[in-house]
Write an enzyme that holds these catalytic residues in place. Structure first.
Site, PDB file in Angstrom:
ATOM      1  N   ARG A  46     136.577 212.871  92.338  1.00 38.54           N
ATOM      2  CA  ARG A  46     137.541 211.789  92.557  1.00 38.54           C
ATOM      3  C   ARG A  46     138.771 212.333  93.279  1.00 38.54           C
ATOM      4  O   ARG A  46     139.312 211.710  94.192  1.00 38.54           O
ATOM      5  CB  ARG A  46     137.937 211.107  91.237  1.00 38.54           C
ATOM      6  CG  ARG A  46     139.067 210.111  91.420  1.00 38.54           C
ATOM      7  CD  ARG A  46     139.234 209.063  90.329  1.00 38.54           C
ATOM      8  NE  ARG A  46     138.904 209.496  88.987  1.00 38.54           N
ATOM      9  CZ  ARG A  46     139.610 210.342  88.255  1.00 38.54           C
ATOM     10  NH1 ARG A  46     140.735 210.868  88.722  1.00 38.54           N
ATOM     11  NH2 ARG A  46     139.218 210.680  87.043  1.00 38.54           N
ATOM     12  N   TYR A  98     145.656 188.763 107.122  1.00 37.24           N
ATOM     13  CA  TYR A  98     144.278 188.775 106.624  1.00 37.24           C
ATOM     14  C   TYR A  98     144.255 188.104 105.240  1.00 37.24           C
ATOM     15  O   TYR A  98     145.062 188.438 104.362  1.00 37.24           O
ATOM     16  CB  TYR A  98     143.775 190.220 106.536  1.00 37.24           C
ATOM     17  CG  TYR A  98     142.406 190.320 105.932  1.00 37.24           C
ATOM     18  CD1 TYR A  98     141.291 189.840 106.618  1.00 37.24           C
ATOM     19  CD2 TYR A  98     142.210 190.856 104.673  1.00 37.24           C
ATOM     20  CE1 TYR A  98     140.030 189.898 106.061  1.00 37.24           C
ATOM     21  CE2 TYR A  98     140.950 190.933 104.104  1.00 37.24           C
ATOM     22  CZ  TYR A  98     139.865 190.441 104.800  1.00 37.24           C
ATOM     23  OH  TYR A  98     138.623 190.493 104.235  1.00 37.24           O
ATOM     24  N   ASP A 170     148.579 197.586 109.432  1.00 36.74           N
ATOM     25  CA  ASP A 170     147.125 197.419 109.338  1.00 36.74           C
ATOM     26  C   ASP A 170     146.576 197.548 110.757  1.00 36.74           C
ATOM     27  O   ASP A 170     146.775 196.670 111.592  1.00 36.74           O
ATOM     28  CB  ASP A 170     146.799 196.044 108.720  1.00 36.74           C
ATOM     29  CG  ASP A 170     145.307 195.874 108.446  1.00 36.74           C
ATOM     30  OD1 ASP A 170     144.498 196.438 109.207  1.00 36.74           O
ATOM     31  OD2 ASP A 170     144.958 195.169 107.478  1.00 36.74           O
ATOM     32  N   LYS A 195     135.116 197.742 109.480  1.00 36.05           N
ATOM     33  CA  LYS A 195     135.079 197.024 110.749  1.00 36.05           C
ATOM     34  C   LYS A 195     134.758 198.009 111.889  1.00 36.05           C
ATOM     35  O   LYS A 195     133.688 198.559 111.915  1.00 36.05           O
ATOM     36  CB  LYS A 195     136.411 196.295 110.936  1.00 36.05           C
ATOM     37  CG  LYS A 195     136.879 195.521 109.690  1.00 36.05           C
ATOM     38  CD  LYS A 195     135.988 194.357 109.305  1.00 36.05           C
ATOM     39  CE  LYS A 195     136.304 193.783 107.925  1.00 36.05           C
ATOM     40  NZ  LYS A 195     137.679 193.393 107.694  1.00 36.05           N
TER      41      LYS A 195
END
Ligand SMILES: *Cc1c(COP(=O)(O)O)cnc(C)c1O
Length: 389
Positions: A46, A98, A170, A195
């Site tokens: 992690r 978004y 972003d 994306k």
């Protein structure tokens, strides 16, 4: 070295044992310590994991940042970033946002006492008015999705620095191949790597890239504490996708420009929103701060009755959410990606029932034009009553 070369070479010289050109997937979650007080640099997956680490190093370098953090999705990346803020903090955010980011802020962060104001981030005066003593950051998307509004990143960063607040960008729609916000003064870049970076509609991932030692160290603590990290297989898939980013973005841009120009000349279309078009209001700022254009644009049909038959008749272009993959996808923001945004906000920015968003893939532009052309013609005939649906 040029970005095309750096992209193609991600991970290719980092495996010292076998010389594997494709960096291996290290599935291990635990790493043996040589002796007490010693570590190989890896302890528990992690915190740090070898395949993810190669991806993160590449992402930091591509965005000109100091550190990068790979997350299990774009939303996980945003949630990790928002964990920088505390009860009573205030954020200023792009108006045409978004939908998932809006939902996270309004449904979840609001319960933790973090408040948000939405504004056109080109309007510095309006941002001044919204500024509160507890304002901690401004979050921008440029271009916005779906309306493709452009924000002057440098202007916002200069303003934010003067006010002592962070700028978060972003950068999903342009990727570091076309735009690098940290070079324009931003503090944090976030990607839905699902994306363009992944690029093949087959891996869900998010990236955070930070500038500055202190901020990078703080983000490392949040990334490890929250634990929404990217697994080794998905890290590998993402790197594999990123190797061809340059080729794909060039083709996405070329195809989107061809399709946008085609639709501009079509008599069923009222408006096309694409910053590569000279008449787009953000065209000049976009050209100044980016080296190219995304493969996404949106357009409005003259008559809302066109929407349903267009989505039914497209064949090569799929009616699906998401964007940025090699396959062309078309979506209807008002009822899909932006359904969580209240109608009055949606209408105020122009996301109405005549708006379609097109994520143009890397197929041949002629085939895409032919597909859209036949769908528009079929829709026209149905509306004119020449045929029944
Ligand atoms: C898709 C998207 C997100 C969310 O990312 P996921 O990977 O779907 O969680 C955030 N911002 C933008 C601009 C996006 O397109």
């Amino acid at each position: 070295m040029k970005i095309e070369s750096r992209l193609a070479q991600i991970g290719s010289i980092q495996e010292p044992v076998t010389g594997a050109v494709s960096f291996p997937v290290y599935q291990a979650t635990a790493f043996r310590h040589p002796r007490l007080g010693e570590s190989t640099g890896f302890d528990y997956a992690r915190t740090k994991s070898p395949t993810r680490a190669v991806l993160e190093e590449a992402a930091a370098e591509l965005e000109s940042g100091d550190a990068a953090f790979a997350c299990s999705s774009g939303m996980a990346a945003l949630q990790t970033i928002f964990a920088l803020f505390s009860q009573g903090d205030h954020l200023i955010v792009s108006l045409d946002l978004y939908g998932g980011t809006y939902r996270l802020l309004e449904r979840i962060m609001s319960r933790f006492g973090v408040t948000t104001s939405y504004v056109d981030t080109n309007d510095i005066e309006a941002m001044d008015k919204l500024l509160q003593p507890n304002t901690k950051a401004v979050l921008i998307e440029t271009p916005t999705n779906p309306l493709m509004m452009i924000t002057d990143v440098e202007a916002v960063c200069t303003w934010a620095k003067a006010k002592g607040i962070l700028t978060i960008v972003d950068n999903t729609l342009l990727t570091p191949f076309f735009q690098r916000p940290l070079e324009l003064g931003a503090d944090i870049v976030i990607h839905s790597a699902t994306k363009y970076l992944g690029g093949h509609n087959d891996v869900l991932a998010g990236l955070i890239v930070t500038k500055g030692k202190e901020l990078s160290a703080e983000m490392a603590v949040l990334h490890n504490s929250i634990g929404a990290v990217l697994g080794p297989q998905d890290s590998w898939l993402l790197m594999r996708g990123m190797k061809t980013l340059a080729l794909r973005m060039e083709r996405h841009q070329y195809n989107a420009t061809r399709l946008a120009e085609y639709l501009q000349g079509h008599d069923a279309i009222a408006e096309v929103f694409y910053p590569a078009l000279p008449e787009h209001p953000g065209h000049d700022v976009q050209n100044r701060q980016s080296s190219g254009n995304t493969g996404i644009f949106s357009f409005k049909v003259k008559d809302a009755r066109y929407v349903e038959p267009i989505l039914r008749h497209i064949r090569l272009i799929a009616f699906a959410e998401s964007l940025g993959g090699v396959e062309s996808l078309m979506t209807y923001p008002a009822v899909q990606t932006h359904a969580d945004i209240p109608e009055e906000i949606r209408r105020a920015v122009g996301v109405d029932d005549r708006l379609l968003r097109f994520s143009v893939g890397i197929e041949h532009a002629d085939d895409l034009i032919a597909d859209l052309g036949q769908a528009l013609e079929a829709a026209r005939r149905e509306i004119a009553g020449e045929v029944t649906a």
